[in-house]
Scaffold this motif. Structure first.
Motif, PDB file in Angstrom:
ATOM      1  N   ALA A 126       0.824  -1.210   0.000  1.00 19.79           N
ATOM      2  CA  ALA A 126       0.000   0.000   0.000  1.00 19.79           C
ATOM      3  C   ALA A 126       0.857   1.259   0.000  1.00 19.79           C
ATOM      4  O   ALA A 126       1.990   1.256   0.490  1.00 19.79           O
ATOM      5  CB  ALA A 126      -0.908  -0.004   1.227  1.00 19.79           C
ATOM      6  N   LEU A 127       0.271   2.317  -0.542  1.00 19.54           N
ATOM      7  CA  LEU A 127       0.978   3.590  -0.647  1.00 19.54           C
ATOM      8  C   LEU A 127       0.652   4.449   0.570  1.00 19.54           C
ATOM      9  O   LEU A 127      -0.514   4.697   0.868  1.00 19.54           O
ATOM     10  CB  LEU A 127       0.528   4.289  -1.934  1.00 19.54           C
ATOM     11  CG  LEU A 127       1.418   5.380  -2.483  1.00 19.54           C
ATOM     12  CD1 LEU A 127       2.814   4.872  -2.787  1.00 19.54           C
ATOM     13  CD2 LEU A 127       0.795   5.974  -3.733  1.00 19.54           C
ATOM     14  N   ALA A 128       1.702   4.895   1.264  1.00 20.63           N
ATOM     15  CA  ALA A 128       1.482   5.574   2.536  1.00 20.63           C
ATOM     16  C   ALA A 128       2.304   6.855   2.654  1.00 20.63           C
ATOM     17  O   ALA A 128       3.480   6.802   2.952  1.00 20.63           O
ATOM     18  CB  ALA A 128       1.831   4.622   3.679  1.00 20.63           C
ATOM     19  N   PRO A 129       1.667   7.997   2.422  1.00 13.36           N
ATOM     20  CA  PRO A 129       2.381   9.256   2.627  1.00 13.36           C
ATOM     21  C   PRO A 129       2.353   9.663   4.098  1.00 13.36           C
ATOM     22  O   PRO A 129       1.448   9.283   4.837  1.00 13.36           O
ATOM     23  CB  PRO A 129       1.577  10.265   1.797  1.00 13.36           C
ATOM     24  CG  PRO A 129       0.206   9.695   1.743  1.00 13.36           C
ATOM     25  CD  PRO A 129       0.316   8.199   1.887  1.00 13.36           C
ATOM     26  N   ALA A 130       3.368  10.407   4.498  1.00 13.67           N
ATOM     27  CA  ALA A 130       3.382  11.016   5.832  1.00 13.67           C
ATOM     28  C   ALA A 130       2.840  12.425   5.664  1.00 13.67           C
ATOM     29  O   ALA A 130       3.393  13.220   4.915  1.00 13.67           O
ATOM     30  CB  ALA A 130       4.798  11.041   6.378  1.00 13.67           C
ATOM     31  N   LYS A 135      -0.236  19.280  15.223  1.00  7.40           N
ATOM     32  CA  LYS A 135       0.702  19.096  16.331  1.00  7.40           C
ATOM     33  C   LYS A 135       2.159  18.971  15.895  1.00  7.40           C
ATOM     34  O   LYS A 135       3.038  18.793  16.731  1.00  7.40           O
ATOM     35  CB  LYS A 135       0.302  17.850  17.134  1.00  7.40           C
ATOM     36  CG  LYS A 135      -0.975  18.042  17.934  1.00  7.40           C
ATOM     37  CD  LYS A 135      -1.245  16.866  18.857  1.00  7.40           C
ATOM     38  CE  LYS A 135      -2.593  17.037  19.543  1.00  7.40           C
ATOM     39  NZ  LYS A 135      -3.102  15.766  20.087  1.00  7.40           N
ATOM     40  N   GLY A 136       2.408  19.027  14.586  1.00  5.58           N
ATOM     41  CA  GLY A 136       3.792  18.979  14.125  1.00  5.58           C
ATOM     42  C   GLY A 136       4.225  17.597  13.679  1.00  5.58           C
ATOM     43  O   GLY A 136       4.766  17.440  12.603  1.00  5.58           O
ATOM     44  N   LYS A 137       3.992  16.570  14.477  1.00 11.56           N
ATOM     45  CA  LYS A 137       4.382  15.202  14.074  1.00 11.56           C
ATOM     46  C   LYS A 137       3.508  14.733  12.920  1.00 11.56           C
ATOM     47  O   LYS A 137       2.355  15.149  12.795  1.00 11.56           O
ATOM     48  CB  LYS A 137       4.272  14.245  15.262  1.00 11.56           C
ATOM     49  CG  LYS A 137       2.870  14.133  15.790  1.00 11.56           C
ATOM     50  CD  LYS A 137       2.712  13.093  16.868  1.00 11.56           C
ATOM     51  CE  LYS A 137       1.243  12.985  17.247  1.00 11.56           C
ATOM     52  NZ  LYS A 137       0.928  11.870  18.105  1.00 11.56           N
ATOM     53  N   PRO A 138       4.062  13.856  12.063  1.00  7.24           N
ATOM     54  CA  PRO A 138       3.285  13.443  10.892  1.00  7.24           C
ATOM     55  C   PRO A 138       2.262  12.366  11.204  1.00  7.24           C
ATOM     56  O   PRO A 138       2.361  11.671  12.213  1.00  7.24           O
ATOM     57  CB  PRO A 138       4.356  12.886   9.967  1.00  7.24           C
ATOM     58  CG  PRO A 138       5.424  12.375  10.875  1.00  7.24           C
ATOM     59  CD  PRO A 138       5.415  13.284  12.083  1.00  7.24           C
ATOM     60  N   VAL A 139       1.269  12.239  10.336  1.00 12.49           N
ATOM     61  CA  VAL A 139       0.334  11.113  10.381  1.00 12.49           C
ATOM     62  C   VAL A 139       0.537  10.319   9.092  1.00 12.49           C
ATOM     63  O   VAL A 139       0.702  10.895   8.016  1.00 12.49           O
ATOM     64  CB  VAL A 139      -1.136  11.586  10.538  1.00 12.49           C
ATOM     65  CG1 VAL A 139      -1.563  12.501   9.390  1.00 12.49           C
ATOM     66  CG2 VAL A 139      -2.083  10.392  10.621  1.00 12.49           C
ATOM     67  N   ILE A 140       0.559   8.983   9.218  1.00  8.61           N
ATOM     68  CA  ILE A 140       0.724   8.126   8.045  1.00  8.61           C
ATOM     69  C   ILE A 140      -0.664   7.734   7.546  1.00  8.61           C
ATOM     70  O   ILE A 140      -1.435   7.122   8.279  1.00  8.61           O
ATOM     71  CB  ILE A 140       1.516   6.838   8.388  1.00  8.61           C
ATOM     72  CG1 ILE A 140       2.809   7.159   9.153  1.00  8.61           C
ATOM     73  CG2 ILE A 140       1.792   6.034   7.123  1.00  8.61           C
ATOM     74  CD1 ILE A 140       3.820   7.958   8.399  1.00  8.61           C
ATOM     75  N   LEU A 141      -0.965   8.107   6.292  1.00  6.02           N
ATOM     76  CA  LEU A 141      -2.249   7.721   5.691  1.00  6.02           C
ATOM     77  C   LEU A 141      -2.003   6.507   4.804  1.00  6.02           C
ATOM     78  O   LEU A 141      -1.217   6.569   3.863  1.00  6.02           O
ATOM     79  CB  LEU A 141      -2.806   8.881   4.868  1.00  6.02           C
ATOM     80  CG  LEU A 141      -4.081   8.573   4.061  1.00  6.02           C
ATOM     81  CD1 LEU A 141      -5.246   8.241   4.968  1.00  6.02           C
ATOM     82  CD2 LEU A 141      -4.439   9.763   3.169  1.00  6.02           C
ATOM     83  N   CYS A 142      -2.664   5.383   5.102  1.00 10.67           N
ATOM     84  CA  CYS A 142      -2.391   4.134   4.380  1.00 10.67           C
ATOM     85  C   CYS A 142      -3.709   3.380   4.161  1.00 10.67           C
ATOM     86  O   CYS A 142      -4.387   3.103   5.133  1.00 10.67           O
ATOM     87  CB  CYS A 142      -1.422   3.287   5.198  1.00 10.67           C
ATOM     88  SG  CYS A 142      -0.947   1.742   4.402  1.00 10.67           S
ATOM     89  N   ASP A 143      -4.139   3.109   2.997  1.00  8.05           N
ATOM     90  CA  ASP A 143      -3.573   3.307   1.696  1.00  8.05           C
ATOM     91  C   ASP A 143      -4.109   4.614   1.093  1.00  8.05           C
ATOM     92  O   ASP A 143      -5.201   5.039   1.432  1.00  8.05           O
ATOM     93  CB  ASP A 143      -3.967   2.088   0.853  1.00  8.05           C
ATOM     94  CG  ASP A 143      -3.508   2.138  -0.587  1.00  8.05           C
ATOM     95  OD1 ASP A 143      -2.524   2.790  -0.912  1.00  8.05           O
ATOM     96  OD2 ASP A 143      -4.181   1.507  -1.422  1.00  8.05           O
ATOM     97  N   CYS A 144      -3.367   5.191   0.180  1.00 10.69           N
ATOM     98  CA  CYS A 144      -3.885   6.413  -0.433  1.00 10.69           C
ATOM     99  C   CYS A 144      -4.036   6.267  -1.933  1.00 10.69           C
ATOM    100  O   CYS A 144      -4.108   7.278  -2.626  1.00 10.69           O
ATOM    101  CB  CYS A 144      -3.040   7.612  -0.048  1.00 10.69           C
ATOM    102  SG  CYS A 144      -1.627   7.824  -1.082  1.00 10.69           S
ATOM    103  N   ALA A 287       5.781   9.308  -0.476  1.00  9.89           N
ATOM    104  CA  ALA A 287       4.887   8.270   0.024  1.00  9.89           C
ATOM    105  C   ALA A 287       5.625   6.946  -0.078  1.00  9.89           C
ATOM    106  O   ALA A 287       6.154   6.607  -1.129  1.00  9.89           O
ATOM    107  CB  ALA A 287       3.615   8.239  -0.809  1.00  9.89           C
ATOM    108  N   CYS A 288       5.688   6.211   1.031  1.00  6.40           N
ATOM    109  CA  CYS A 288       6.375   4.925   1.007  1.00  6.40           C
ATOM    110  C   CYS A 288       5.418   3.859   0.474  1.00  6.40           C
ATOM    111  O   CYS A 288       4.238   3.860   0.802  1.00  6.40           O
ATOM    112  CB  CYS A 288       6.861   4.576   2.405  1.00  6.40           C
ATOM    113  SG  CYS A 288       7.951   3.139   2.400  1.00  6.40           S
ATOM    114  N   PHE A 289       5.944   2.975  -0.380  1.00  8.33           N
ATOM    115  CA  PHE A 289       5.139   1.863  -0.879  1.00  8.33           C
ATOM    116  C   PHE A 289       5.420   0.686   0.051  1.00  8.33           C
ATOM    117  O   PHE A 289       6.404  -0.032  -0.099  1.00  8.33           O
ATOM    118  CB  PHE A 289       5.533   1.564  -2.323  1.00  8.33           C
ATOM    119  CG  PHE A 289       4.580   0.661  -3.056  1.00  8.33           C
ATOM    120  CD1 PHE A 289       3.223   0.636  -2.748  1.00  8.33           C
ATOM    121  CD2 PHE A 289       5.030  -0.147  -4.086  1.00  8.33           C
ATOM    122  CE1 PHE A 289       2.343  -0.193  -3.430  1.00  8.33           C
ATOM    123  CE2 PHE A 289       4.155  -0.980  -4.784  1.00  8.33           C
ATOM    124  CZ  PHE A 289       2.809  -1.005  -4.447  1.00  8.33           C
TER     125      PHE A 289
END
Lengths: 343, 343
Positions: A126-130, A135-144, A287-289
């Motif tokens: 799945a493709l997951a962008p940060a 709040k500054g820290k990232p959220v990982i959305l998976c799958d996009c 985005a990490c695969f």
């Protein structure tokens, strides 16, 4: 650490891609980069730049895969393209640990899947962008966007993989996972979501916090937001479009607002720049695969020097954290405890 | 024109709801309003206000339906609530042409469906807010949450109904319709979308322009964007959340930015206000519940005076345009030409 970088395929390739790679080399002295693409054109960008030549290699690949090419055909036939050559290198070179491309998403995904292969036990990579949060820290959305029609178990795997990703990036021991839905209450959701909700609730390997409304995706309350690729894509692009619309209306107002507005904008420029950088998800890298046997990062097609550099450094961080091994372990453990019926 | 307004159920009820109703009365001299809710509390807000008493009626209804009540039960049992009494009035009074509520969405939808009934031929009534776009004119997003799991024919009806809504609001003869998807190309979409794409393409009664990426929803290129309620909800709330996140980061930057930033913000205030108003979808009125035998508008739970007034005036405009009759005709014509297999 050796990383392969596809020097072509992006809107600002090869110039910005190559410069981004040089920046990454400058930032990490243990990093080695292999650029794939038209040798002459890459050499032209490198001319006059100062960098450690012992850590940069060029592998000639004259062809370029574009968004107009059919992904499966391109991957099979365009073996002399910067994308396919890069992926072949990643597959064959044991030292190479990651691959970064600004190329067409479909071709990168199909190519990576075909050449690198998925981790045993992972039902769907799945493709997951940060994404940036308040709040500054990232959220990982998976799958996009890699998996348009999903089954509940796919979403469980997304949660497991993205949790490993989040830990690698932020250092969080147990990232908080939300399931993208049309309301925060447990009973909300479509049929797929309701089934996935059960699986996520029963999985002891993730910290599942329940449904996440799209409104709260960027709140920073979640480290991971899980969605099927269709809805994840809609959430991501709606966020992107809204940010674009707001800045466009703002610029229009400033341009038409006379001296007062222009002076205000000038004084507020540092703040506006912070807002733009903070809310710009491309600045976070790519985005990490997730779910493949090696790290593959898809940077934005419009990535410039800074984003390319961020994507390479992110790929390095992910490889260094041994994310592939962690996902392999997590999926295996989940399967042993009954949370997996995919294989 | 007589409109029923539920004076309770919103975050700022009854005060802001009642004041919004008075503003609407002030704006349109032919408008009559019936407020439902606790008589005493409404009278308290009215005290000292100047308005045309001959055009305002209060119908006592002491109970209030909240988001914690189960919609179907609340509608059946809480017959002395401002919501149910309002809907009963709308159903029984031939002069009453529209109903506006800031109450809990689920209860408003269920109540309206049960009390008012759907237009013959409409497979599913749908919730359709008018959203702001970069070009100024609104885009109608339909459905945004009333129907979570949909069939292709439902999406066709959403397109037909929202086109009639768009025409009524903007005067456009043939509103441009997009189908919310994960890419602009025709081949993109999940299984539902691909089927719906075919139906929309074949329907001669709408101007279907193909797939609309969530990124382009607010571009102004589309007058109507069709989605199942789950996707539409995600697109809407992601947009809302992103706008909120941007303004929150901006305010934080201004607060921490010292004198320079504060002066800049002061000078830029008129522009920022325009941006906020332009991109604030609540300012556009409410979301219309399309496909019922009378006009029902759900205003935001957090609606204040201005939004309540906008929602009432929007309801008036919709009723005046005879939208119910137009939807009835459009759905019937679509059925006759084969674009409908719902009934």
């Amino acid at each position: 650490m050796k990383i392969i970088v596809d020097a072509f395929g992006g809107d600002y390739s090869p110039e910005q891609t190559v410069l981004g790679a040089l920046d990454a080399l400058g930032a990490k002295s243990s990093l080695r980069i292999v650029l794939t693409g038209d040798e002459e054109k890459i050499a032209e960008v490198l001319k006059g730049q100062s960098y450690d030549k012992t850590r940069l290699e060029i592998v000639h690949a004259p062809a370029v895969v574009t968004g107009n090419d059919v992904p499966t055909e391109a991957v099979r036939k365009m073996t002399d393209s910067s994308l396919v050559k890069g992926l072949d290198l990643l597959a064959s070179d044991d030292e190479a640990q990651a691959f970064v491309s600004t190329g067409a998403t479909g071709a990168v995904l199909v190519g990576a899947y075909m050449k690198i292969g998925r981790i045993k036990g992972v039902s769907r990579p799945a493709l997951a962008p940060a994404l940036p949060t308040v709040k500054g820290k990232p959220v990982i959305l998976c799958d996009c966007g890699a998996n348009i029609d999903c089954k509940p178990v796919n979403l469980l795997h997304f949660a497991i993989m993205a949790s490993a990703f989040s830990s690698a990036v932020t250092g969080a021991a147990k990232p908080v996972v939300g399931l993208l839905s049309n309301g925060a209450e447990a009973k909300k959701g479509n049929e797929l979501n309701k089934e996935a909700f059960k699986l996520l609730s029963e999985c002891p390997h993730i910290d599942f916090a329940g449904n996440c409304e799209a409104r709260d995706m960027l709140s920073g309350d979640f480290d991971v937001v899980v969605a099927d690729g269709f809805n994840g894509n809609i959430a991501l692009k709606s966020a992107e479009g809204t940010a674009g619309a707001i800045f466009s209306v703002l610029m229009d107002g400033i341009n038409k607002g006379g001296l007062r507005a222009k002076l205000g904008a000038l004084l507020l420029r540092p703040v506006l720049r912070v807002v733009k950088n903070k809310m710009d998800y491309n600045a976070q890298g790519g985005a990490c695969f997730l779910g493949l046997n090696k790290v593959v990062v898809k940077a934005h097609g419009a990535a410039k020097r800074k984003s390319v550099c961020a994507a390479i450094l992110q790929a390095r961080k992910l490889a260094k954290s041994e994310i592939t091994e962690k996902i392999r372990m997590a999926v295996r453990t989940a399967a042993e405890t009954g949370g997996n019926d995919a294989d």
